[in-house]
Design an enzyme around this catalytic site. Structure first.
Site, PDB file in Angstrom:
ATOM      1  N   HIS A 230      12.722   5.372  -6.920  1.00  0.00           N
ATOM      2  CA  HIS A 230      14.146   5.299  -7.240  1.00  0.00           C
ATOM      3  C   HIS A 230      14.408   4.153  -8.212  1.00  0.00           C
ATOM      4  O   HIS A 230      13.562   3.280  -8.428  1.00  0.00           O
ATOM      5  CB  HIS A 230      14.992   5.122  -5.978  1.00  0.00           C
ATOM      6  CG  HIS A 230      14.718   3.848  -5.219  1.00  0.00           C
ATOM      7  ND1 HIS A 230      15.221   2.608  -5.611  1.00  0.00           N
ATOM      8  CD2 HIS A 230      13.995   3.609  -4.105  1.00  0.00           C
ATOM      9  CE1 HIS A 230      14.828   1.681  -4.757  1.00  0.00           C
ATOM     10  NE2 HIS A 230      14.069   2.257  -3.836  1.00  0.00           N
ATOM     11  N   CYS A 246       9.501   1.210  -0.895  1.00  0.00           N
ATOM     12  CA  CYS A 246       9.732   2.145  -1.983  1.00  0.00           C
ATOM     13  C   CYS A 246       9.240   1.580  -3.315  1.00  0.00           C
ATOM     14  O   CYS A 246       9.010   0.371  -3.443  1.00  0.00           O
ATOM     15  CB  CYS A 246      11.219   2.478  -2.100  1.00  0.00           C
ATOM     16  SG  CYS A 246      11.813   3.602  -0.813  1.00  0.00           S
TER      17      CYS A 246
END
Length: 269
Positions: A230, A246
């Site tokens: 992301h 992440c």
């Protein structure tokens, strides 16, 4: 809420996945901390299909401790991916015991999974469930569509670099942010499971959940600790190991990543 948006299915059809209803996913970036149906079905397969409703769905929320592990977590594949058009049985081995069902959707996205081995009419695929590296065998002569993604994503965690390749040739490379020492980005091969439009915090216009989970958090933000690719609004995080697991990418990297087919292989090395 988080609402899914589309990425591109693999080459064969070159279609785009349309937006779908809202779903909730606790990925680790939240809160800032052609194939035709088989002409015949053998009795064993018919029995497996009859028992399908009793099997737990292989989704990012599931855990199959006894699932076969990816036998070569650092290996390349030939890019073959399978589109599950209808819930199908997942087997421990070809013609072995059924231990799960692979649903036709993942987070309101169509299910595409990468093939890591083949044996006749059987394919071993990566699953989006825990534990990391979980896999299973599915039949390819049933409700699946076969295609190929020419792309793969390579994340060098130690060097904090992400590279997108097409047919083995790099088409983009960026410095990225990865998991902090106490919440490291897991390693192994996985895949782009879905694409979600972020409508709550808006730190990333699109989130790309992967078929892998944090080894630090068993749950996160109300979800199962799913790791994702992301964006991030503060570019100072790129090149740093500061996320909860992440991979944080620059905006131009995210724009390219969101065009890749679902099921595209992702190497976390």
């Amino acid at each position: 809420m988080i609402r899914k948006t589309g990425t591109r299915p693999p080459d064969r059809a070159d279609r785009r996945v349309r937006a779908a209803p809202a779903v909730v996913l606790g990925v680790l970036c939240l809160a800032l901390t052609g194939c035709a149906s088989a002409p015949s079905i053998d009795p064993a397969h018919a029995m497996a299909r009859a028992d399908l409703g009793m099997q737990a769905p292989a989704t990012t929320f599931a855990d199959f401790p006894k699932a076969p592990q990816d036998p070569a977590p650092n290996a390349e594949t030939d890019g073959v991916v399978l589109h599950v058009k209808q819930d199908i049985a997942v087997y421990e081995t070809p013609n072995g015991a059924v231990f799960a069902r692979l649903p036709a959707t993942q987070l309101d996205n169509p299910t595409w999974v990468p093939v890591i081995a083949e044996r006749g009419r059987w394919a071993q695929v990566l699953l989006p469930s825990r534990p990391n590296g979980a896999s299973g065998w599915v039949r390819t002569d049933g409700q699946v569509e076969r295609a190929r993604s020419p792309y793969d994503v390579d994340v060098d965690i130690d060097a904090r670099r992400l590279r997108v390749r097409k047919d083995g040739a790099a088409i983009g490379e960026w410095v990225v942010g990865v998991g902090a020492p106490d919440s490291p980005t897991p390693r192994g091969r996985t895949f782009i499971m879905a694409a979600i439009e972020e409508t709550v915090t808006r730190f990333s216009p699109i989130i790309l959940p992967l078929g892998v989970h944090s080894e630090t958090f068993s749950t996160y933000g109300g979800g199962p600790g799913t790791v994702a690719l992301h964006g991030w609004p503060d570019p100072s995080v790129f090149g740093q190991a500061s996320s909860d697991g992440c991979v944080r990418v620059p905006n131009d990297a995210l724009r390219l990543l969101t065009t890749l087919p679902l099921g595209t292989l992702v190497h976390l090395r």
